[in-house]
Design an enzyme around this catalytic site. Sequence first.
Site, PDB file in Angstrom:
ATOM      1  N   HIS A 145       3.560   0.327  -2.676  1.00 12.13           N
ATOM      2  CA  HIS A 145       4.754   1.156  -2.439  1.00 12.13           C
ATOM      3  C   HIS A 145       4.891   1.563  -0.974  1.00 12.13           C
ATOM      4  O   HIS A 145       5.937   2.050  -0.561  1.00 12.13           O
ATOM      5  CB  HIS A 145       4.736   2.396  -3.341  1.00 12.13           C
ATOM      6  CG  HIS A 145       5.129   2.078  -4.750  1.00 12.13           C
ATOM      7  ND1 HIS A 145       4.310   1.387  -5.596  1.00 12.13           N
ATOM      8  CD2 HIS A 145       6.273   2.304  -5.440  1.00 12.13           C
ATOM      9  CE1 HIS A 145       4.918   1.219  -6.758  1.00 12.13           C
ATOM     10  NE2 HIS A 145       6.118   1.763  -6.698  1.00 12.13           N
ATOM     11  N   ASP A 146       3.831   1.377  -0.221  1.00 12.67           N
ATOM     12  CA  ASP A 146       3.871   1.604   1.219  1.00 12.67           C
ATOM     13  C   ASP A 146       4.540   0.402   1.906  1.00 12.67           C
ATOM     14  O   ASP A 146       5.338   0.547   2.832  1.00 12.67           O
ATOM     15  CB  ASP A 146       2.418   1.779   1.697  1.00 12.67           C
ATOM     16  CG  ASP A 146       2.293   2.275   3.118  1.00 12.67           C
ATOM     17  OD1 ASP A 146       3.232   2.096   3.889  1.00 12.67           O
ATOM     18  OD2 ASP A 146       1.223   2.828   3.447  1.00 12.67           O
ATOM     19  N   SER A 161       8.564   0.329   5.911  1.00  6.56           N
ATOM     20  CA  SER A 161       7.907  -0.257   7.075  1.00  6.56           C
ATOM     21  C   SER A 161       6.778  -1.175   6.617  1.00  6.56           C
ATOM     22  O   SER A 161       6.085  -0.888   5.639  1.00  6.56           O
ATOM     23  CB  SER A 161       7.350   0.845   7.973  1.00  6.56           C
ATOM     24  OG  SER A 161       6.441   1.645   7.245  1.00  6.56           O
ATOM     25  N   TYR A 163       3.830  -1.674   7.353  1.00  8.25           N
ATOM     26  CA  TYR A 163       2.524  -1.213   7.849  1.00  8.25           C
ATOM     27  C   TYR A 163       1.923  -0.241   6.840  1.00  8.25           C
ATOM     28  O   TYR A 163       2.651   0.369   6.055  1.00  8.25           O
ATOM     29  CB  TYR A 163       2.695  -0.475   9.186  1.00  8.25           C
ATOM     30  CG  TYR A 163       3.298  -1.321  10.277  1.00  8.25           C
ATOM     31  CD1 TYR A 163       2.476  -2.071  11.122  1.00  8.25           C
ATOM     32  CD2 TYR A 163       4.670  -1.394  10.447  1.00  8.25           C
ATOM     33  CE1 TYR A 163       3.035  -2.857  12.122  1.00  8.25           C
ATOM     34  CE2 TYR A 163       5.230  -2.177  11.445  1.00  8.25           C
ATOM     35  CZ  TYR A 163       4.404  -2.905  12.279  1.00  8.25           C
ATOM     36  OH  TYR A 163       4.947  -3.681  13.261  1.00  8.25           O
ATOM     37  N   ASP A 165       1.220   2.941   6.598  1.00  3.11           N
ATOM     38  CA  ASP A 165       1.452   4.202   7.299  1.00  3.11           C
ATOM     39  C   ASP A 165       1.845   5.315   6.324  1.00  3.11           C
ATOM     40  O   ASP A 165       2.520   6.262   6.690  1.00  3.11           O
ATOM     41  CB  ASP A 165       2.523   4.017   8.386  1.00  3.11           C
ATOM     42  CG  ASP A 165       3.796   3.400   7.829  1.00  3.11           C
ATOM     43  OD1 ASP A 165       3.785   2.971   6.666  1.00  3.11           O
ATOM     44  OD2 ASP A 165       4.810   3.356   8.550  1.00  3.11           O
ATOM     45  N   TYR A 307       1.388  -9.662  -4.401  1.00  6.42           N
ATOM     46  CA  TYR A 307       0.841  -8.325  -4.667  1.00  6.42           C
ATOM     47  C   TYR A 307       1.411  -7.679  -5.928  1.00  6.42           C
ATOM     48  O   TYR A 307       1.228  -6.498  -6.164  1.00  6.42           O
ATOM     49  CB  TYR A 307       1.097  -7.427  -3.444  1.00  6.42           C
ATOM     50  CG  TYR A 307      -0.102  -6.602  -3.007  1.00  6.42           C
ATOM     51  CD1 TYR A 307      -1.099  -6.236  -3.909  1.00  6.42           C
ATOM     52  CD2 TYR A 307      -0.228  -6.177  -1.686  1.00  6.42           C
ATOM     53  CE1 TYR A 307      -2.187  -5.477  -3.492  1.00  6.42           C
ATOM     54  CE2 TYR A 307      -1.314  -5.421  -1.263  1.00  6.42           C
ATOM     55  CZ  TYR A 307      -2.294  -5.076  -2.174  1.00  6.42           C
ATOM     56  OH  TYR A 307      -3.365  -4.325  -1.761  1.00  6.42           O
ATOM     57  N   HIS A 310       0.783  -6.684 -12.025  1.00  9.13           N
ATOM     58  CA  HIS A 310       1.034  -6.065 -13.324  1.00  9.13           C
ATOM     59  C   HIS A 310       0.037  -6.451 -14.426  1.00  9.13           C
ATOM     60  O   HIS A 310      -0.152  -5.675 -15.356  1.00  9.13           O
ATOM     61  CB  HIS A 310       2.488  -6.327 -13.742  1.00  9.13           C
ATOM     62  CG  HIS A 310       3.479  -5.685 -12.807  1.00  9.13           C
ATOM     63  ND1 HIS A 310       4.723  -6.211 -12.537  1.00  9.13           N
ATOM     64  CD2 HIS A 310       3.384  -4.551 -12.060  1.00  9.13           C
ATOM     65  CE1 HIS A 310       5.360  -5.424 -11.677  1.00  9.13           C
ATOM     66  NE2 HIS A 310       4.560  -4.424 -11.357  1.00  9.13           N
TER      67      HIS A 310
HETATM   68  C1  HEM Z   1       2.221   1.022 -14.960  1.00  7.74           C
HETATM   69  C2  HEM Z   1       2.204   0.624 -13.701  1.00  7.74           C
HETATM   70  C3  HEM Z   1       3.375  -0.016 -12.998  1.00  7.74           C
HETATM   71  C4  HEM Z   1       4.720   0.155 -13.207  1.00  7.74           C
HETATM   72  C5  HEM Z   1       5.399   1.081 -14.204  1.00  7.74           C
HETATM   73  C6  HEM Z   1       5.401  -0.735 -12.261  1.00  7.74           C
HETATM   74  C7  HEM Z   1       6.768  -0.871 -12.185  1.00  7.74           C
HETATM   75  C8  HEM Z   1       7.428  -1.726 -11.353  1.00  7.74           C
HETATM   76  C9  HEM Z   1       8.860  -1.875 -11.285  1.00  7.74           C
HETATM   77  C10 HEM Z   1       9.857  -1.077 -12.135  1.00  7.74           C
HETATM   78  C11 HEM Z   1       9.131  -2.824 -10.347  1.00  7.74           C
HETATM   79  C12 HEM Z   1      10.510  -3.356  -9.957  1.00  7.74           C
HETATM   80  C13 HEM Z   1      11.026  -2.592  -8.825  1.00  7.74           C
HETATM   81  C14 HEM Z   1      12.363  -3.104  -8.400  1.00  7.74           C
HETATM   82  O1  HEM Z   1      12.419  -4.212  -7.870  1.00  7.74           O
HETATM   83  O2  HEM Z   1      13.318  -2.378  -8.576  1.00  7.74           O
HETATM   84  C15 HEM Z   1       7.881  -3.243  -9.775  1.00  7.74           C
HETATM   85  C16 HEM Z   1       7.750  -4.136  -8.737  1.00  7.74           C
HETATM   86  C17 HEM Z   1       6.567  -4.343  -8.058  1.00  7.74           C
HETATM   87  N1  HEM Z   1       5.303  -3.961  -8.476  1.00  7.74           N
HETATM   88 FE1  HEM Z   1       4.892  -2.762 -10.042  1.00  7.74          FE
HETATM   89  N2  HEM Z   1       4.471  -1.392 -11.502  1.00  7.74           N
HETATM   90  C18 HEM Z   1       3.226  -0.979 -11.916  1.00  7.74           C
HETATM   91  C19 HEM Z   1       2.032  -1.387 -11.385  1.00  7.74           C
HETATM   92  C20 HEM Z   1       1.887  -2.167 -10.267  1.00  7.74           C
HETATM   93  C21 HEM Z   1       0.631  -2.496  -9.639  1.00  7.74           C
HETATM   94  C22 HEM Z   1      -0.742  -2.053 -10.147  1.00  7.74           C
HETATM   95  C23 HEM Z   1       0.931  -3.247  -8.541  1.00  7.74           C
HETATM   96  C24 HEM Z   1       0.003  -3.852  -7.512  1.00  7.74           C
HETATM   97  C25 HEM Z   1      -1.021  -3.278  -7.030  1.00  7.74           C
HETATM   98  C26 HEM Z   1       2.375  -3.414  -8.491  1.00  7.74           C
HETATM   99  C27 HEM Z   1       3.060  -4.116  -7.514  1.00  7.74           C
HETATM  100  C28 HEM Z   1       4.425  -4.330  -7.506  1.00  7.74           C
HETATM  101  C29 HEM Z   1       5.136  -4.993  -6.421  1.00  7.74           C
HETATM  102  C30 HEM Z   1       4.530  -5.555  -5.141  1.00  7.74           C
HETATM  103  C31 HEM Z   1       6.479  -4.997  -6.770  1.00  7.74           C
HETATM  104  C32 HEM Z   1       7.651  -5.505  -5.931  1.00  7.74           C
HETATM  105  C33 HEM Z   1       8.212  -4.278  -5.221  1.00  7.74           C
HETATM  106  C34 HEM Z   1       9.430  -4.482  -4.403  1.00  7.74           C
HETATM  107  O3  HEM Z   1       9.828  -5.618  -4.154  1.00  7.74           O
HETATM  108  O4  HEM Z   1      10.019  -3.470  -3.979  1.00  7.74           O
HETATM  109  N3  HEM Z   1       2.915  -2.753  -9.548  1.00  7.74           N
HETATM  110  N4  HEM Z   1       6.852  -2.574 -10.429  1.00  7.74           N
HETATM  111 CA   LIG Z   2       4.753   1.335   5.277  1.00  5.28          CA
END
Ligand code: HEM
Ligand SMILES: [Ca+2]
Length: 585
Positions: A145-146, A161, A163, A165, A307, A310
């Site tokens: 989320h960073d 960003s 980074y 941060d 990354y 899920h």
């Molecule tokens: C219960 C736990 C989690 C929930 C409820 C969750 C929920 C979500 C949701 C709703 C999205 C779509 C966001 C969007 O594009 O609008 C997303 C994307 C993503 N998730 Fe998860 N997630 C979880 C756990 C994780 C974990 C553990 C990781 C990795 C360490 C992760 C990495 C990501 C990444 C990299 C994206 C793409 C984000 C983006 O493009 O902005 N998530 N997740």
């Molecule tokens: Ca950042």
Amino acid sequence: MGKLKEIKEIAELLILFLFQKSPIDDSKLFLEKIIKIMSKEPHPLFERVLVTQLWNEIAKPPAMFAGYSYRDFDGSDYSRFRLFSSTFGMAGSQYARSARIQNLPSEIPPTAETIFDSIMERNTFKAHPSGISATLFYLATIITHDLFNTDPRDPTINRNSSYLDLTPLYGNSKISAMQQPIRTFQDGLLKPDTFADSRILLQPPGVGAMLILFSRNHNYIAGELLKKNPDRFSNSDEDLFQTARLINCGYYLKIVIHNYIRTILGLDATKSEWFLDPTKPYNKSWLLQEVPTGIGNQVSLEFNYIYRWHPAIAEKDVEWSEKEFKRLGITPESTVNEFKEKVKDWSTILNKDPSKWTFNNMIRDEEGKFPNNKLAEELVNGTEKVAGAFGANNIPKIFRVIEVYGIQSARTLGLCSLNDFRRFLKLKPYDSFEDMMGHPSDLTVVNKLKSLYGNAIENVELYPGLMSEKTKPGDNIGSMLALPFTVSRAILSDAVNLVRNDRFFTDDFNQHNLAYWDWNILEDQASKKLASGGIIHQLFLKHLPGIYDNKSTWTLYSFISSSKIKDHLKNRDDLEGINYNKPLD
Ligand code: HEM
Ligand SMILES: [Ca+2]
């Protein structure tokens, strides 16, 4: 000087220049010797070597500047090449692309829904083979989320960003609604137990609990800075806030290096205190090129998909997400548009003041703080929860719409194939589905993949491929996280670049900019000896006082689940006095 001695000296000097032995011992007066030789008999080659050497020493264009020692909220100006790339990796930039597309698929793939239902959906939960805990993934979620915050209106844009941060804590822009409401504008403080990114509220509560520790850490640092340097910091909210932020990011970096990456690689199972340090300067030497630092970073689209972890979500956290999604009106059958609308509806009714937000039904006290024992409970429970294993058919069904959205979006943007990405990483492309799935192959998955991708390995898309390819062995030094093969390789490259290319973690990470911060201030000697260099326990001990035992594995090794920790540390006969006492019991 005799001729022979002179020749010997010239040879010595040439060796010194050509092989760049460093550091040069200037007490030997090498430079003066050259000048003496030149004064007797000028030689154009020698002259050239001398001028080249002197010229080379100064970076062109200039690489560092006086001042500018604060992190900007949107991540602009994080590259030391400020003159040319102040927008490098800034919030609101386009994602970078790492890999070239070399092979276009020979046929159109099936729908994203078909792919998810066939090779991605979790049928039964499989525990992580090394017993990694959910708490590790709470930190991983803060990291993702960073780095990533894709704009729902334009998936080429990353609103955060590029980074580390602490964007989820501090926000992604100076002027947006995200930034201002988190600060008190007094004494450099954040509002109590407050963070900027509302997406964290939809994550399992352990993620929010961990982020609150960083929020508390900021205020602790600001308080200490003011106490120790009243002359500099009284009446200077901005200086105090920014300096505390730099230091807080320093803690975060140290946690990433000493706890997160060490657990991922399995180093805590050994007695070694070695760690992978991406921040070290490596200058040019004989055969080796300089490895630059602080040049700026922009995360790539490929990295975003690499990354998405899920599959690792623990069973109880899936249950929590199911309830939460239900509350929002999202089901596995929701369409992508419905999903986006529901999330939008939810965010529009959120209080505009993040210091009023709550999660997990926690109630703030009169100071605005959450109860320590409730926060600790989530982190302690996280250490009890075993994460899920990576590999095919391990993504919880409740994530169906998110994954469908992800796959469709990758197609719209034209992401490369799994094999093209492997070529980019200089890894051998898979030559068959059996090769992709490893030996012995799970034939059910092999057959499903063959039927989805027209029996052509080159057709396998990057994201579905990463989520279903073979995984590295668990319980193994070097691959404790047991990631999918391609993911495990790519993640380290991205991690090293991310940290090394941030000038605030390298060229500008110095005690002057950090107001001579005492890094031992949170240190507890008993736990220091037992933590193998780790430091996340310092936040537990300091910001959740009286709850954690400073010699317990729950405190010191929270990223390995409690059921596995004894086995994990079985070769550690150096951990005298460590105990397994569960906090809050
Ligand atoms: C219960 C736990 C989690 C929930 C409820 C969750 C929920 C979500 C949701 C709703 C999205 C779509 C966001 C969007 O594009 O609008 C997303 C994307 C993503 N998730 Fe998860 N997630 C979880 C756990 C994780 C974990 C553990 C990781 C990795 C360490 C992760 C990495 C990501 C990444 C990299 C994206 C793409 C984000 C983006 O493009 O902005 N998530 N997740
Ligand atoms: Ca950042």
